[in-house]
Design a protein around this motif. Structure first.
Motif, PDB file in Angstrom:
ATOM      1  N   GLN A   1      -7.555  -0.745  -0.953  1.00  9.70           N
ATOM      2  CA  GLN A   1      -7.578  -1.409  -2.255  1.00  9.70           C
ATOM      3  C   GLN A   1      -6.642  -2.603  -2.290  1.00  9.70           C
ATOM      4  O   GLN A   1      -7.021  -3.702  -2.694  1.00  9.70           O
TER       5      GLN A   1
ATOM      6  N   ARG B   1      -7.235   5.117   0.594  1.00  6.20           N
ATOM      7  CA  ARG B   1      -7.887   4.292  -0.425  1.00  6.20           C
ATOM      8  C   ARG B   1      -6.946   3.203  -0.939  1.00  6.20           C
ATOM      9  O   ARG B   1      -7.339   2.074  -1.189  1.00  6.20           O
ATOM     10  N   ALA B   2      -5.674   3.584  -1.109  1.00  8.33           N
ATOM     11  CA  ALA B   2      -4.700   2.614  -1.629  1.00  8.33           C
ATOM     12  C   ALA B   2      -4.538   1.440  -0.677  1.00  8.33           C
ATOM     13  O   ALA B   2      -4.448   0.292  -1.095  1.00  8.33           O
TER      14      ALA B   2
ATOM     15  N   LYS C   1       0.504   6.785  -6.762  1.00  5.52           N
ATOM     16  CA  LYS C   1      -0.662   7.638  -7.008  1.00  5.52           C
ATOM     17  C   LYS C   1      -0.332   9.103  -6.722  1.00  5.52           C
ATOM     18  O   LYS C   1      -0.749   9.998  -7.470  1.00  5.52           O
TER      19      LYS C   1
ATOM     20  N   ARG D   1     -11.645   2.215  -7.226  1.00  5.27           N
ATOM     21  CA  ARG D   1     -10.554   1.249  -7.272  1.00  5.27           C
ATOM     22  C   ARG D   1     -10.796   0.232  -8.384  1.00  5.27           C
ATOM     23  O   ARG D   1     -11.954  -0.064  -8.719  1.00  5.27           O
TER      24      ARG D   1
ATOM     25  N   LEU E   1      -5.553  -3.078 -11.950  1.00  2.00           N
ATOM     26  CA  LEU E   1      -4.634  -2.315 -11.102  1.00  2.00           C
ATOM     27  C   LEU E   1      -3.275  -2.182 -11.776  1.00  2.00           C
ATOM     28  O   LEU E   1      -2.694  -1.087 -11.822  1.00  2.00           O
TER      29      LEU E   1
ATOM     30  N   SER F   1       0.826  -1.202   0.000  1.00  2.00           N
ATOM     31  CA  SER F   1       0.000   0.000   0.000  1.00  2.00           C
ATOM     32  C   SER F   1       0.860   1.252   0.000  1.00  2.00           C
ATOM     33  O   SER F   1       0.488   2.271  -0.587  1.00  2.00           O
TER      34      SER F   1
END
Length: 474
Positions: free
Chosen positions: A467, A463-464, A209, A223, A230, A202
């Motif tokens: 995800q 979020r990462a 990002k 996502r 991805l 992550s």
């Protein structure tokens, strides 16, 4: 393959498995059985496992080396109890700082695991965005070295000489292309296995990002629905970062087709290693005889990717920008990084000599051999005198090249694209290590933080994490 030859090879593989299992502890045997179970379930049952292809990215670090040995044990264990076993694709990203000793160590591990003659194993290496068979004796690509040199210099200048960014960012960006390339090449794979923790994954994803946002790349808020998507996004973000880095000078590499397998599975093993001290495990230290190379540019340690070169840059930074001595800069870095260097098994004698003349010579030689950069070009990078319309150019000349102060107006003209004497143009090229069009691009470049701000960065990092945790099943 004749029946007799196949029988002989199966006997060899059984011997390899027995030697492997002789280095397993009880906890490791349990981890192995759980890994086998995860692979069989992901493949859709034992009857399907023979058509299943698994990918592992292997850079020579302790975790990936250990995970690779665990995977080999799983592959051979299934072969002993079923007609067929899964296929294994092992892929290595060859970056500019990867030493010959590291490549030799990778090959020794492959020999110990008896990979080279096994048709169920595919050994690949990606260099300069090109997939090729693994060959530890192949010389480094001269074109690849030039590209890495250019990327390192451009990143260094555009981050105002940030040492970590200079050493890390190009290799980190290359991973975005690497995962997409090796997971889709030649029909693709069905699953990826990794021993990295969800936290480490992550952190990388959040970093990529953020870099994409800073480069003005559009980042979709939702996502990806699969690991394939991805990896495709990571490739797009990486490409966007390079496009921003080079502007109109950017030449895009050949884009990849999509792999045959639409839903790439993720098989994580980090949780299986909770009770295993990987760095001291017999599987790693005895069976694979793993020996980390202190000179390898190892991007699995983002805080201290290359202690030797980092120490050198800190010394130059202290000498040229902070009115301190080279030795003081190196010593300050060594005090901060000594524990990390000890864990990476960097000899204490080498650590002690880093700040001395011998250490400086060694660092200078290393930078020249692997990156084609001399002290003058590294110092220029640390000053970053060309960005923002050359606002630091006068200070740089005054500090490092006082004899060129008289030519300051002409240097500005050259950077603006106006005609000047060839001698001045060549001086800029030699001093920086960059061609004139890229220097002119730097001159026009005004580095700005993304307008989304730090709060947006934080939200994207959260979020990462969610995800990657979902995609890894944790």
């Amino acid at each position: 393959m004749s029946a007799i030859h196949e029988q002989a090879m199966n006997y060899v593989y059984q011997q390899v498995l027995q030697r492997l299992m002789g280095h397993f502890t009880r906890a490791e045997r349990t981890a192995l059985q759980l890994l086998i179970q995860r692979i069989v379930v992901a493949a859709g049952g034992m009857e399907q496992v023979g058509n299943y292809k698994v990918l592992i990215a292997h850079g020579g670090g302790e975790v990936s080396s250990y995970t690779l040995a665990l995977l080999r044990a799983a592959q051979l264990s299934i072969a002993g109890r079923a007609p067929k076993t899964f296929h294994l694709r092992v892929a290595t990203l060859r970056h500019a700082g990867m030493t010959q000793a590291t490549l030799a160590s990778l090959n020794e591990g492959y020999n110990a695991l008896f990979f080279h003659d096994d048709p169920r194993v595919e050994l690949l290496m990606v260099e300069n965005q090109e997939v090729q068979p693994f060959n530890h004796q192949r010389p480094a690509s001269s074109v690849g070295r030039e590209v890495s040199q250019r990327n390192m210099l451009m990143i260094g200048h555009l981050t105002s000489g940030d040492v970590r960014a200079t050493l890390c960012n190009d290799t980190y960006l290359a991973l975005g292309d690497f995962y997409q390339r090796v997971s889709t090449w030649n029909g693709g794979v069905h699953a990826m296995v990794s021993g990295d923790s969800a936290r480490k994954q992550s952190q990388y994803l959040a970093w990529l990002k953020r870099s994409a946002l800073d480069a003005g790349v559009m980042v979709a808020p939702r996502r990806p629905a699969s690991l394939n998507m991805l990896f495709a996004r990571m490739e797009e973000w990486s490409t966007g970062c390079y496009r921003d880095l080079y502007g109109e000078q950017y030449v895009e590499a050949e884009r990849l087709g999509r792999g045959a397998h639409r839903h790439l599975a993720y098989i994580g093993v980090a949780d299986l290693l909770d009770e295993v001290d990987v760095t001291s495990a017999a599987l790693l230290t005895e069976f694979l005889a793993h020996k980390p190379d202190p000179f390898d540019f190892h991007f699995s340690h983002p805080d201290y990717p290359n202690p030797l070169l980092m120490a050198h840059l800190h010394g130059l930074q202290a000498q040229c920008l902070r009115e301190l001595s080279y030795e003081e800069g190196v010593q300050a870095f060594v005090r901060q990084a000594r524990d990390v260097m000890g864990r990476r098994q960097i000899p204490s004698a080498l650590i002690d000599e880093m700040g001395g003349n011998d250490g400086r010579v060694l660092s200078t030689t290393y930078a020249q051999e692997f990156f084609g950069l001399d002290e003058g070009q590294l110092t220029c990078l640390l000053f970053s005198p060309f960005i923002h319309h050359g606002e630091r150019l006068e200070g740089y000349l005054r500090q490092c090249h006082p004899g060129m102060l008289v030519g300051l107006p002409e240097l500005h003209k050259a950077l603006q694209g106006k005609p000047v004497a060839d001698m001045l143009q060549q001086w800029l090229i030699d001093t920086s290590g960059l061609p004139l069009p890229l220097l002119q691009h730097l001159y026009r470049k005004r580095v700005q933080q993304t307008s989304r701000g730090s709060q947006a960065r934080k939200q994207h990092g959260v979020r990462a994490q969610a995800q990657i945790a979902q995609l890894s099943g944790r």
